[in-house]
Scaffold this motif. Structure first.
Motif, PDB file in Angstrom:
ATOM      1  N   GLN A 132       0.820  -1.204   0.000  1.00  0.00           N
ATOM      2  CA  GLN A 132       0.000   0.000   0.000  1.00  0.00           C
ATOM      3  C   GLN A 132       0.857   1.257   0.000  1.00  0.00           C
ATOM      4  N   LEU A 133       1.933   1.234   0.781  1.00  0.00           N
ATOM      5  CA  LEU A 133       2.834   2.387   0.838  1.00  0.00           C
ATOM      6  C   LEU A 133       3.407   2.678  -0.549  1.00  0.00           C
ATOM      7  N   TYR A 134       3.910   1.645  -1.215  1.00  0.00           N
ATOM      8  CA  TYR A 134       4.544   1.863  -2.512  1.00  0.00           C
ATOM      9  C   TYR A 134       3.525   2.253  -3.575  1.00  0.00           C
ATOM     10  N   GLU A 135       2.327   1.709  -3.515  1.00  0.00           N
ATOM     11  CA  GLU A 135       1.287   2.118  -4.465  1.00  0.00           C
ATOM     12  C   GLU A 135       0.943   3.590  -4.275  1.00  0.00           C
ATOM     13  N   ASN A 136       0.874   4.018  -3.026  1.00  0.00           N
ATOM     14  CA  ASN A 136       0.585   5.429  -2.750  1.00  0.00           C
ATOM     15  C   ASN A 136       1.686   6.346  -3.255  1.00  0.00           C
ATOM     16  N   MET A 137       2.890   5.805  -3.412  1.00  0.00           N
ATOM     17  CA  MET A 137       4.022   6.603  -3.870  1.00  0.00           C
ATOM     18  C   MET A 137       4.217   6.505  -5.380  1.00  0.00           C
ATOM     19  N   TRP A 177       7.005  -7.539  -8.253  1.00  0.00           N
ATOM     20  CA  TRP A 177       7.970  -6.622  -8.853  1.00  0.00           C
ATOM     21  C   TRP A 177       7.207  -5.351  -9.226  1.00  0.00           C
ATOM     22  N   MET A 178       7.612  -4.230  -8.656  1.00  0.00           N
ATOM     23  CA  MET A 178       6.929  -2.957  -8.886  1.00  0.00           C
ATOM     24  C   MET A 178       7.890  -1.965  -9.527  1.00  0.00           C
TER      25      MET A 178
END
Length: 327
Positions: free
Chosen positions: A155-160, A322-323
């Protein structure tokens, strides 16, 4: 030393006042040992043999005064950011450079925050600092991998601004006797040069260039003919390859490659609608015929050939998302 200091200065970013007192670029001369301890503390429940070897290499590099990323060329130096409290490193984010064609890739790794300092936004501050790094060009790609079970980090990385590109599962198997009965019509034989016309496109499908920049696949060692034999003779890796066939039909191909890490590597070449019995038979064969009696690792797209992997006595280690984002 002056060059390293200049590089750190070039990576300087404008940080919020609340972060500036705690966040700074990673300095291998003073931080590497502390980072090794922090990563081991934060991931001790999920570290496998390769992970423990990675920690050992970090500590060795700290004592030797050099920093190279595990399994990478010596020219690829690890950088990143650390978060300190009262002079103690309690947060870390490493950045490992890669090159894919003409495109530069920055891989975020070792994102770790001491348990006593979590839920304070440290991981987000470290990531924001990395994304604001002046050495990252506008067209550069920034990648990271996160365990699919870590919903808070996802969630943190999606928000970023990070987006999921794919998921891949790491499997582990050990040498041992065959675990099940093979179908009589499936034959396992050595890979032949003529099999390359199947193996090459199948390999590219399972290991496209979007993943091979971060996997230790040495495709030149798998080549047929004199080129492959030349590469294998002068290379520092042992390679063995087998094909599963039914009559004249090649069903799938499995390559075993020795490694300097804790796990030797397997590379599966199979069509999209692969024969599960053929893949299972190959896995059972490699468990009895691999030249070295060491644990073996196989990386595959998540959900591909799961039943065959279990039937071949391989177990999933973990599935990573992998993002990717652009600056």
């Amino acid at each position: 030393e002056a060059a390293e200091q200049a590089a750190m200065t070039a990576r300087a970013v404008a940080l919020p006042a609340s972060s500036a007192a705690h966040l700074r670029p990673f300095d291998p001369r003073r931080d590497l040992l502390a980072v090794a301890d922090l990563v081991e503390l934060c991931f001790r429940d999920t570290l496998d043999a390769d992970g423990h070897l990675y920690i050992q290499q970090l500590r060795y590099s700290a004592r030797a005064g050099s920093v190279t990323s595990l399994g990478q060329r010596r020219s690829q130096r690890m950088s990143g950011y650390v978060w300190t409290e009262a002079g103690r490193v309690v947060g870390n984010l490493s950045v490992i450079p890669h090159q894919r064609g003409q495109r530069r890739i920055h891989l975020i790794a070792n994102v770790a925050v001491h348990p006593d300092y979590r839920r304070r936004g440290i991981a987000q501050a470290l990531t924001e600092a990395m994304l604001a790094d002046k050495s990252i060009r506008p067209k550069d790609e920034v990648w990271l991998q996160v365990d699919e079970r870590n919903q808070a980090a996802i969630q943190l990385y999606e928000n970023m601004g990070f987006e999921e590109v794919f998921r891949r599962t790491s499997w582990r198997g050990r040498p041992g006797p065959s675990s099940s009965t093979r179908q009589d019509d499936i034959v396992i034989r050595k890979r032949r040069d003529a099999d390359w016309r199947h193996q090459r496109p199948w390999l590219r499908r399972l290991y496209p260039d979007t993943v091979t920049w971060n996997l230790p696949l040495e495709a030149d060692l798998l080549l047929p003919g004199w080129r492959g034999r030349f590469n294998r003779f002068f290379g520092d890796r042992m390679v063995r390859q087998w094909a599963a066939v039914r009559g004249r039909d090649v069903l799938s191909i499995l390559s075993w490659q020795s490694s300097t890490l804790a796990n030797d590597r397997l590379w599966l070449a199979a069509p999209e609608q692969a024969d599960e019995d053929a893949v299972s038979a190959l896995l059972q064969h490699v468990r009895t015929e691999a030249p070295l009696e060491r644990s073996m690792a196989l990386n595959l797209p998540a959900g591909f050939m799961d039943a065959a992997m279990y039937a071949g006595a391989f177990q999933p280690r973990r599935t990573l998302i992998w993002m990717r984002t652009h600056r």
